[in-house]
Every structure is written in structure tokens, then in C-alpha cells.
Design a protein around this motif. Structure first.
Motif, mmCIF file in Angstrom:
data_model
loop_
_atom_site.group_PDB
_atom_site.id
_atom_site.type_symbol
_atom_site.label_atom_id
_atom_site.label_comp_id
_atom_site.label_asym_id
_atom_site.label_seq_id
_atom_site.Cartn_x
_atom_site.Cartn_y
_atom_site.Cartn_z
ATOM 1 N N UNK A 106 0.858 -1.176 0.000
ATOM 2 C CA UNK A 106 0.000 0.000 0.000
ATOM 3 C C UNK A 106 0.897 1.230 0.000
ATOM 4 N N UNK A 107 0.509 2.248 -0.730
ATOM 5 C CA UNK A 107 1.277 3.482 -0.819
ATOM 6 C C UNK A 107 0.762 4.439 0.257
ATOM 7 N N UNK B 62 0.050 7.892 1.819
ATOM 8 C CA UNK B 62 -0.252 9.221 1.275
ATOM 9 C C UNK B 62 -0.167 9.250 -0.256
ATOM 10 N N UNK B 63 -1.068 8.525 -0.941
ATOM 11 C CA UNK B 63 -1.035 8.533 -2.408
ATOM 12 C C UNK B 63 -1.280 9.940 -2.957
ATOM 13 N N UNK B 64 -0.519 10.295 -3.985
ATOM 14 C CA UNK B 64 -0.561 11.662 -4.520
ATOM 15 C C UNK B 64 -1.372 11.791 -5.816
ATOM 16 N N UNK B 65 -1.537 10.689 -6.551
ATOM 17 C CA UNK B 65 -2.253 10.791 -7.824
ATOM 18 C C UNK B 65 -3.268 9.653 -7.959
ATOM 19 N N UNK B 66 -4.052 9.698 -9.026
ATOM 20 C CA UNK B 66 -5.107 8.712 -9.239
ATOM 21 C C UNK B 66 -4.545 7.308 -9.396
ATOM 22 N N UNK B 67 -3.397 7.203 -10.046
ATOM 23 C CA UNK B 67 -2.787 5.889 -10.259
ATOM 24 C C UNK B 67 -2.445 5.220 -8.931
ATOM 25 N N UNK C 158 -5.624 4.176 -7.140
ATOM 26 C CA UNK C 158 -6.207 2.996 -7.760
ATOM 27 C C UNK C 158 -5.451 1.735 -7.338
ATOM 28 N N UNK C 159 -4.115 1.805 -7.294
ATOM 29 C CA UNK C 159 -3.310 0.656 -6.857
ATOM 30 C C UNK C 159 -3.625 0.301 -5.413
ATOM 31 N N UNK C 160 -3.776 1.313 -4.553
ATOM 32 C CA UNK C 160 -4.129 1.061 -3.160
ATOM 33 C C UNK C 160 -5.491 0.390 -3.052
ATOM 34 N N UNK D 16 -7.919 -6.934 -2.549
ATOM 35 C CA UNK D 16 -7.270 -8.241 -2.489
ATOM 36 C C UNK D 16 -7.026 -8.650 -1.044
ATOM 37 N N UNK D 17 -6.632 -7.690 -0.200
ATOM 38 C CA UNK D 17 -6.411 -7.979 1.218
ATOM 39 C C UNK D 17 -7.702 -8.402 1.896
ATOM 40 N N UNK D 18 -8.817 -7.791 1.504
ATOM 41 C CA UNK D 18 -10.117 -8.165 2.063
ATOM 42 C C UNK D 18 -10.501 -9.599 1.718
#
Length: 66
Positions: free
Chosen positions: A42-43, A45-50, A53-55, A61-63
Motif C-alpha cells: 500500500x502506498x 499518502x497517495x498523490x495521484x489517481x494511479x 487505484x493501486x491502493x 485483495x487484502x479483504x
């Protein structure tokens, strides 16, 4: 395939969640067994949409794993 949800404490005091996939083992040229695995993080403090989306994909998947 073995899947595990793990967490690691970072130097900042926060925790990093990651999913670890075991895809089996392989033998190297010396005959030693190496684990074939993949990690998804997990990233923080994600900064962009990409990154967001990855998070989201990783959390879904973790769920399913837990």
C-alpha cells in the motif's frame, strides 16, 4: 499458491501493509531452494489517481485474503 497479509513497522512509526504471494519454489544453479514470491504494498499518502487505484486494488485483495 499461499497468500498472506502482513504488516511491517516503518521508521516513521507508521505501519506498512503488504500482501505476500508464494508461487512455489525454484532451484538455483547451486541446488539451493529459493522461494518464488511477489509482494504488493500500500502506498502511504497517495498523490495521484494511479497510486489511489493501486491502493484500492491491493485493499480489495487484502479483504479477500483475510
Amino acid at each position: 499458491m499461499k497468500v498472506a497479509l502482513k504488516k511491517k513497522k516503518l521508521s516513521t512509526g507508521k505501519y506498512s501493509l503488504f500482501i505476500e504471494y508464494y508461487k512455489g519454489t525454484i532451484l538455483d544453479e547451486n541446488g539451493k531452494t529459493k522461494h518464488n514470491r511477489e509482494l504488493k504494498y500500500l502506498i502511504i499518502n497517495p498523490k495521484n489517481k494511479s497510486d489511489k487505484f493501486k491502493n484500492k486494488e491491493t485493499q480489495e485483495l487484502a479483504g479477500k485474503v483475510s
